[in-house]
Structure formats: structure tokens, C-alpha cells
Design a protein around this motif. Structure first.
Motif, PDB file in Angstrom:
ATOM      1  N   GLY A   1     -11.990  56.925 -24.212  1.00  3.81           N
ATOM      2  CA  GLY A   1     -11.284  56.375 -23.064  1.00  3.81           C
ATOM      3  C   GLY A   1     -10.400  55.216 -23.452  1.00  3.81           C
ATOM      4  N   HIS A   2      -9.489  54.865 -22.545  1.00  4.65           N
ATOM      5  CA  HIS A   2      -8.505  53.822 -22.848  1.00  4.65           C
ATOM      6  C   HIS A   2      -9.173  52.481 -23.101  1.00  4.65           C
ATOM      7  N   ALA A   3     -10.079  52.054 -22.233  1.00  2.00           N
ATOM      8  CA  ALA A   3     -10.749  50.768 -22.421  1.00  2.00           C
ATOM      9  C   ALA A   3     -11.593  50.778 -23.686  1.00  2.00           C
ATOM     10  N   MET A   4     -12.213  51.929 -23.986  1.00  2.00           N
ATOM     11  CA  MET A   4     -13.016  52.034 -25.205  1.00  2.00           C
ATOM     12  C   MET A   4     -12.130  51.860 -26.436  1.00  2.00           C
ATOM     13  N   ASP A   5     -10.970  52.483 -26.421  1.00  2.00           N
ATOM     14  CA  ASP A   5     -10.055  52.355 -27.558  1.00  2.00           C
ATOM     15  C   ASP A   5      -9.609  50.907 -27.750  1.00  2.00           C
ATOM     16  N   MET A   6      -9.253  50.237 -26.653  1.00  2.00           N
ATOM     17  CA  MET A   6      -8.806  48.845 -26.749  1.00  2.00           C
ATOM     18  C   MET A   6      -9.946  47.940 -27.210  1.00  2.00           C
TER      19      MET A   6
ATOM     20  N   CYS B   1     -18.964  56.907 -15.891  1.00  2.00           N
ATOM     21  CA  CYS B   1     -18.947  57.162 -17.343  1.00  2.00           C
ATOM     22  C   CYS B   1     -17.849  58.133 -17.758  1.00  2.00           C
ATOM     23  N   HIS B   2     -17.153  58.718 -16.790  1.00  2.00           N
ATOM     24  CA  HIS B   2     -16.162  59.752 -17.110  1.00  2.00           C
ATOM     25  C   HIS B   2     -14.845  59.458 -16.405  1.00  2.00           C
ATOM     26  N   ASN B   3     -14.213  58.354 -16.787  1.00  2.00           N
ATOM     27  CA  ASN B   3     -12.944  57.966 -16.183  1.00  2.00           C
ATOM     28  C   ASN B   3     -11.920  57.678 -17.259  1.00  2.00           C
ATOM     29  N   ALA B   4     -10.764  57.208 -16.844  1.00  2.00           N
ATOM     30  CA  ALA B   4      -9.679  56.982 -17.800  1.00  2.00           C
ATOM     31  C   ALA B   4     -10.013  55.904 -18.809  1.00  2.00           C
ATOM     32  N   ASN B   5     -10.770  54.901 -18.396  1.00  2.00           N
ATOM     33  CA  ASN B   5     -11.079  53.788 -19.290  1.00  2.00           C
ATOM     34  C   ASN B   5     -12.343  54.009 -20.100  1.00  2.00           C
ATOM     35  N   LYS B   6     -13.243  54.806 -19.577  1.00  2.00           N
ATOM     36  CA  LYS B   6     -14.494  55.108 -20.283  1.00  2.00           C
ATOM     37  C   LYS B   6     -14.744  56.598 -20.141  1.00  2.00           C
ATOM     38  N   THR B   7     -14.505  57.330 -21.226  1.00  2.00           N
ATOM     39  CA  THR B   7     -14.571  58.785 -21.172  1.00  2.00           C
ATOM     40  C   THR B   7     -15.707  59.266 -22.059  1.00  2.00           C
TER      41      THR B   7
ATOM     42  N   PHE C   1     -28.302  48.399 -30.390  1.00  2.00           N
ATOM     43  CA  PHE C   1     -28.466  46.955 -30.540  1.00  2.00           C
ATOM     44  C   PHE C   1     -27.112  46.234 -30.503  1.00  2.00           C
ATOM     45  N   HIS C   2     -26.050  46.978 -30.326  1.00  2.00           N
ATOM     46  CA  HIS C   2     -24.715  46.378 -30.274  1.00  2.00           C
ATOM     47  C   HIS C   2     -24.593  45.293 -29.201  1.00  2.00           C
ATOM     48  N   PRO C   3     -25.095  45.515 -27.986  1.00  2.00           N
ATOM     49  CA  PRO C   3     -24.989  44.450 -26.967  1.00  2.00           C
ATOM     50  C   PRO C   3     -25.673  43.149 -27.388  1.00  2.00           C
ATOM     51  N   LEU C   4     -26.689  43.250 -28.252  1.00  2.00           N
ATOM     52  CA  LEU C   4     -27.365  42.043 -28.731  1.00  2.00           C
ATOM     53  C   LEU C   4     -26.521  41.329 -29.785  1.00  2.00           C
ATOM     54  N   PHE C   5     -26.071  42.072 -30.793  1.00  2.00           N
ATOM     55  CA  PHE C   5     -25.366  41.441 -31.917  1.00  2.00           C
ATOM     56  C   PHE C   5     -23.915  41.079 -31.586  1.00  2.00           C
ATOM     57  N   VAL C   6     -23.348  41.689 -30.547  1.00  2.00           N
ATOM     58  CA  VAL C   6     -21.946  41.415 -30.245  1.00  2.00           C
ATOM     59  C   VAL C   6     -21.732  39.979 -29.797  1.00  2.00           C
ATOM     60  N   HIS C   7     -22.778  39.318 -29.341  1.00  2.00           N
ATOM     61  CA  HIS C   7     -22.617  37.934 -28.892  1.00  2.00           C
ATOM     62  C   HIS C   7     -22.645  36.930 -30.045  1.00  2.00           C
ATOM     63  N   MET C   8     -23.096  37.364 -31.202  1.00  2.00           N
ATOM     64  CA  MET C   8     -23.158  36.433 -32.337  1.00  2.00           C
ATOM     65  C   MET C   8     -21.774  36.007 -32.811  1.00  2.00           C
TER      66      MET C   8
ATOM     67  N   MET D   1     -15.503  48.478 -19.373  1.00  2.00           N
ATOM     68  CA  MET D   1     -16.298  49.703 -19.528  1.00  2.00           C
ATOM     69  C   MET D   1     -17.663  49.560 -18.874  1.00  2.00           C
ATOM     70  N   VAL D   2     -18.315  48.454 -19.138  1.00  2.00           N
ATOM     71  CA  VAL D   2     -19.670  48.250 -18.625  1.00  2.00           C
ATOM     72  C   VAL D   2     -19.664  48.133 -17.104  1.00  2.00           C
ATOM     73  N   HIS D   3     -18.679  47.434 -16.581  1.00  2.00           N
ATOM     74  CA  HIS D   3     -18.581  47.248 -15.129  1.00  2.00           C
ATOM     75  C   HIS D   3     -17.469  48.170 -14.618  1.00  2.00           C
ATOM     76  N   THR D   4     -16.397  47.633 -14.147  1.00  2.00           N
ATOM     77  CA  THR D   4     -15.240  48.416 -13.713  1.00  2.00           C
ATOM     78  C   THR D   4     -13.984  47.663 -14.107  1.00  2.00           C
ATOM     79  N   PRO D   5     -12.829  48.334 -14.136  1.00  2.00           N
ATOM     80  CA  PRO D   5     -11.586  47.626 -14.486  1.00  2.00           C
ATOM     81  C   PRO D   5     -11.243  46.505 -13.515  1.00  2.00           C
ATOM     82  N   THR D   6     -11.802  46.537 -12.318  1.00  2.00           N
ATOM     83  CA  THR D   6     -11.498  45.507 -11.326  1.00  2.00           C
ATOM     84  C   THR D   6     -12.558  44.405 -11.297  1.00  2.00           C
ATOM     85  N   TYR D   7     -13.445  44.383 -12.282  1.00  2.00           N
ATOM     86  CA  TYR D   7     -14.540  43.418 -12.269  1.00  2.00           C
ATOM     87  C   TYR D   7     -14.028  41.981 -12.227  1.00  2.00           C
TER      88      TYR D   7
END
Length: 595
Positions: A116-121, A229-235, A53-60, A169-175
Motif C-alpha cells: 500500500g501507499h502508506a506502507m511504501d512511504m 487492512c485492505h485500502n490504498a494506504n495499507k494493502t 517486535f518491530h513496534p517495540l524496537f521502532v521507538h529506540m 497505517m495503524v490508525h487511519t490517514p485522517t488520524y
């Protein structure tokens, strides 16, 4: 509620509730970390359910922080100064919603083992949102407007940064950078790992046998099915698949080896890829799974050592490997539009053409020696055409799936294969399916079924197919539809329905001979052999009327059999090369009639 709204009641007593909420927040996150510190990302359960449910509550908190920022800006104007009395309440909403959103996000990260790096940030900036909201609330309670505004601005910055890394993470680093103005690109790329994968892809201009397996097949395979799902930003699962070194290093802390060089059977990557789609551990979890050809190339690459410099020619002599490589070259080099438009499947040179002359001779000698031992013939099509013609008539009682595998080293050179009356089964058809240059195939009087014929799917050059007296049914038409050059098929005395054959004929440029026409209209020179009252639907009950398809014969044999042969009953007999060959072994007799 009045304490939150009426600024005149700011006496600092509400901060106790704020510190209590922060203390619980810290304890819950610490307990979650301890419980999932060795997680492999497959536990599931209530925590995982809540986390989603994180994607729902994160917008609050995003909305409340924006509202707090608007109040701060508007209150600079005298007519909107009264909005400040609502700011304390809004900051409480920022803090509480931030706590809920970060807890749900941490549950999701822990239960599904995101890294992953993006996950950590994303995590660090998300936690910072709560901290900045807390200090903004403390400043509001203490009526320190300056620090209140500073911390509201900091909350806005950290919230934006957390959202940016979450989007990466959800899309790509170049989004964001894909269509961004050039001056903004460095700013938007700040903090993101800009490493590129090793994906290259095969080239239709390079011989298939010389193409590097990892660079041209495995890397594109991972890029299309795994790297999201298995890259440097999202591992996810502590596994990266976007580079050879990380793929072989495997998942950190896992009990299973991701890629076990020289042992595909024990490699977790292969195991997960072959699981049924409804299995929770199947990979990839969403989207299209690896195709049969991709799994075969992946297995062969791992079994051969899983190095970066392996070529297709070094994966083994199995013709099915070469066929899979051809299929993937077509898949990876053509767009969907080209595929729908009938683009050539592969224009690159064959594996055989990339072999050294000594290796070609070695393979031919090996097969010829086996042919002498098992009493079947291996001959060139003609004096001008050194491609191969195989006939097993003299060894038909002993020639089965095991003997068929003898032909694998020269599978690409075979254009005419006569296995009539042999003992092959569906298991051996996979070998035939790898003979990518096969033009004529005789399988009459064998035990093959629809499942075995399916192994011929996609053979680009097959023109003639004799399936007389086999165990096939209407299912073969699915395979026939994938054979672009198939022109003539014999399906007498099988389970194929004449009506289905006629219907299929009308949809493609193919002659399907069921024998019904011959039974209904016997040749003029043998009227006495077929009683007039015999129904056309039962040709098998009238021995004289069942004229079996005739294939290559010697001149002497043709003269002897001519009185009983109907013009329509004689399928094409000669190979494409019209030069006469010395092979007469394909002449055979059954119950006094030619096959």
C-alpha cells in the motif's frame, strides 16, 4: 567504548564497523526479499515472530535521534558545548537501533505481506533514517560539525515522516488531520492517498427491493470489516476491498479468485469469511466477523453477477434474502443507542411493493398452480385483504420441506400459515423465517425442534404460534425473546417445562400455554371425564382431560365440539382481518377432538 566517547580519538578507524553493519543490513534485507517475494502473507514462522517486535524496537531510534538533535541544539550554548564529546556515541546508537528497527519492520512486512501507499512511504523513510544516521556518524568521525548537524536534522525529518506514515497505517490517514488546525491539514495529508471508499449505506426511505446491493450493503460491509487492512494506504495480502473494481480484481499474484462472479462457492472472499474464528486464515482476523445476514447477502450478490447495479429484488425469490436485507438496513441505519431504545427495525417499503404488477401476478399464478398440483389451499385473508392464508391440511401427508419452498415467491404476502400434521423439518424452517409479515403459524404435530424454531428469530409481526406435540424444549424461549409481537404460544405435549414457561411469561408480555392448567381444572360441564384423583402433573395419561388447542373452525363444527371445550383452552382463532373467509379447509379432527 572510549573510542566512541572521547572525541580526541576520532581517527576514522571506527567507520569500518559502521560499513560492516550497513553491509550486513543490506544483505539480510535482500535475502528476506528474495525468500518472501512470492509470499501470500500466511507463512508465519520465526521471521514473522521476530517481525512482530518491530513496534517495540521502532521507538529506540526515535529516542536516540531526538537525543542527538537536543545535543546539537544545546551545544550552540557555550556552557553545553561539552555535550559534543558524547555525540559520536549517540550517533552510533542511532545507526545500530535504526538497523535493528528497519530489519524487524521489513521482516513483518514481508512475512505478513503488507503493501500500500502508506506502507511504501513508511518503508522508504525508515530506510532513509539509517542512511542519514550513517552519514551523520561519518561526519562526526571526520569532525565535520556542519555536515554532522545537517545529517542529524535529516535523520530527525525522515524519522518523523516514517512515524507519520506508520501511524496512517495503524490508525487511519485522517488520524492527525481530524482535529488539526485547517492550515496544517494539507501538510499532514502530504504523501497520503486521500481516496475515499465507495461506502454509502442503505436508506430506510428507499424500498428494500430497489436498494443497490453493492452500494448499500457490500460497500458498508467491506468498510466495517475489511477496509482497515485492505485500502490504498495499507494493502495487506496485495488486496484492496475499498472499491468495486479492486474487489473484483482480487489479490495480486494470488492463486485464488477473490470474487468469482456468479460463483460464490469458489470465491475466496466467501471462503475466508466462513472459516471458524480460530482458523489462521479466517477473515477478518480481529474484531467481529461477518454476520449470517451479511454472508447471505454477499453470497447472493456474487451468485447474481457481483455487478454494481444489482438491486435486492434481483437477488432471487428466497424470502431469507429479503429478511437478511431488512436486518442489515436496520443494522446500518440505526445507531447503538437507537437499537437499544427500540427503534423500528425497518421503515422502508417491502420488496413486493417494488415489483411490477405483471411480476406480482406471475408469482401468484405460479404458487396457485403448484397449490392445485399438491392439493393445498392458497387464499386471501378476506375480500378486503389480499394478503395470503395457506392451509395444507389436505396435503399434510405429502407436504414437506420441498413443497414449502414453493411458497418462496410470495413469502412476503403470507400472514397465516397452517402446516399442522405436515412433514416439514428444521430444514424447511428457514423458508418460514423469511416470511417477514407472518402473523399466525401452526406447526402442531410436526417434527420441528428448537433448532428449527430458531429460524423464526426476529419475525416482527408473528403473534400466534402453535407447537403442540412437537420436539421442542426450553431452548425455544431464546427465540421467543426476539419476537416483539408474539402474544400466544401453545407448547402442549412437548419437552418444555412448565416452570420454565411460567418464569419466561413473567419476563415478557406473552402467554405460554402448556396445558397443565386444563388438566388440573377440567371444565364444569365434563366432570365425569377427569377422575378427581388424577395428578395435575400427568395430563397425558388422562385422555379426557387433555383438551388440545382449538383453532379456526366452521360454525357447524364448533357447535358439535362445544360441550368438551374449556374457555381457556380455545386459542385465538381468527386472523386480524375479521371478515369471514370461504376457507373451511383448516377444520380438522384428531381422535374425536378439535385441533
Amino acid at each position: 567504548m572510549r573510542r566512541f566517547i572521547k572525541r580526541s580519538t576520532h581517527d576514522g578507524k571506527g567507520l569500518g564497523l559502521a560499513w560492516l553493519a550497513i553491509t550486513l543490513w543490506v544483505l539480510i534485507m535482500a535475502g528476506t526479499w528474495f525468500a518472501y517475494r512470492d509470499s501470500s502473507g500466511s507463512e508465519g514462522g520465526l521471521i514473522n515472530f521476530i517481525g512482530r517486535f518491530h513496534p517495540l524496537f521502532v521507538h529506540m531510534p526515535i529516542g536516540f535521534i531526538f537525543l542527538a538533535l537536543i545535543i546539537e541544539i544545546a551545544s550552540f550554548l557555550k556552557q553545553f558545548a561539552y555535550l559534543q564529546k558524547f555525540q559520536n556515541f549517540v550517533l552510533w546508537l542511532c545507526l545500530l537501533s535504526g538497523i535493528v528497527a528497519t530489519l524487524f519492520g521489513y521482516f513483518l512486512m514481508a512475512a505478513e505481506d503488507f503493501a500500500g501507499h502508506a506502507m511504501d512511504m513508511h518503508l522508504y523513510f525508515g530506510l532513509s533514517v539509517v542512511v542519514c544516521s550513517l552519514f551523520a556518524l561519518i561526519s562526526s568521525q571526520r569532525r565535520n560539525v556542519l555536515f554532522q548537524r545537517i545529517w542529524v536534522g535529516a535523520s530527525m525529518f525522515t524519522c518523523s515522516a516514517a512515524g507519520h506514515f506508520g501511524g496512517a497505517m495503524v490508525h487511519t490517514p485522517t488520524y492527525l488531520t481530524e482535529h488539526a488546525p485547517s492550515p496544517l491539514i494539507p501538510l499532514l495529508e502530504f504523501g497520503l492517498n486521500s481516496e475515499t471508499s465507495e461506502e454509502t449505506g442503505p436508506s430506510a426511505e428507499i424500498p428494500v427491493g430497489e436498494q443497490l446491493v453493492y452500494q448499500n450493503f457490500i460497500a458498508p460491509m467491506m468498510a466495517g470489516k475489511c477496509n482497515e487492512c485492505h485500502n490504498a494506504n495499507k494493502t495487506k495480502g496485495k488486496l484492496r476491498t475499498d472499491a468495486h473494481e479492486f474487489l473484483l480484481a482480487g489479490a495480486t499474484g494470488s492463486d485464488f479468485i477473490t470474487v468469482d462472479p456468479s460463483n460464490a462457492e469458489e470465491s475466496e472472499l466467501v471462503f475466508r469469511s466462513e472459516l471458524p474464528r480460530d482458523d489462521d486464515e479466517a477473515m477478518p482476523p480481529d474484531g467481529d466477523p461477518l454476520t449470517t445476514e451479511e454472508i447471505q447477502i454477499l453470497r447472493a450478490w456474487i451468485d447474481a453477477g457481483a455487478t454494481q447495479d444489482l438491486t435486492v429484488a434481483e437477488l432471487g425469490e428466497s424470502p431469507s434474502i429479503e429478511k437478511s436485507a431488512y436486518t442489515l438496513v436496520s443494522l446500518y441505519t440505526h445507531s447503538d443507542e437507537e437499537a437499544m431504545g427500540g427503534a423500528d427495525p425497518v421503515v422502508s417499503l417491502s420488496v413486493w411493493q417494488t415489483l411490477e404488477p405483471e411480476e406480482q401476478i406471475r408469482r401468484l399464478d405460479k404458487v396457485k398452480a403448484a397449490a392445485a398440483a399438491h392439493h393445498f389451499s392458497v387464499m386471501p385473508v378476506s375480500a378486503e385483504d389480499d394478503r395470503l392464508r395457506i392451509n395444507v391440511i389436505n396435503a399434510s401427508k405429502e407436504f414437506g420441506d420441498e413443497q414449502l419452498s414453493i411458497l418462496e415467491p410470495v413469502a412476503e404476502r403470507i400472514v397465516w400459515l397452517d402446516l399442522g400434521r405436515s412433514q416439514i423439518t428444521d430444514a424447511g424452517m428457514e423458508t418460514i423465517g423469511g416470511m417477514i409479515n407472518l402473523e399466525r403459524l401452526h406447526l402442531e404435530n410436526t417434527g420441528v425442534t428448537d433448532d428449527g424454531i430458531a429460524s423464526l428469530t426476529g419475525l416482527p409481526n408473528l403473534e400466534y404460534l402453535n407447537l403442540y406435540n412437537t420436539k421442542i424444549g426450553n431452548g425455544v424461549f431464546d427465540t421467543f425473546a426476539t419476537l416483539p409481537n408474539l402474544r400466544k404460544v401453545f407448547v402442549w405435549q412437548t419437552e418444555v417445562e412448565a416452570s420454565a414457561a411460567r418464569s419466561f411469561e413473567r419476563s415478557v408480555n406473552l402467554e405460554v400455554n402448556t396445558g397443565i392448567e386444563l388438566a388440573a381444572a377440567p371444565p364444569a360441564d365434563t366432570p365425569a371425564e377427569t377422575p378427581a384423583e388424577t395428578p395435575a402433573e400427568t395430563p397425558a395419561e388422562t385422555p379426557a382431560a387433555t383438551v388440545k388447542p382449538k383453532v379456526e373452525t366452521t360454525p357447524k363444527a364448533e357447535a358439535k365440539a362445544a360441550p368438551k371445550a374449556a374457555p381457556k383452552a380455545a386459542p385465538e382463532a381468527a386472523p386480524k382481518a375479521k371478515a369471514k373467509t370461504a376457507d373451511t379447509a383448516s377444520t380438522r379432527e384428531s381422535d374425536g377432538k378439535r385441533i
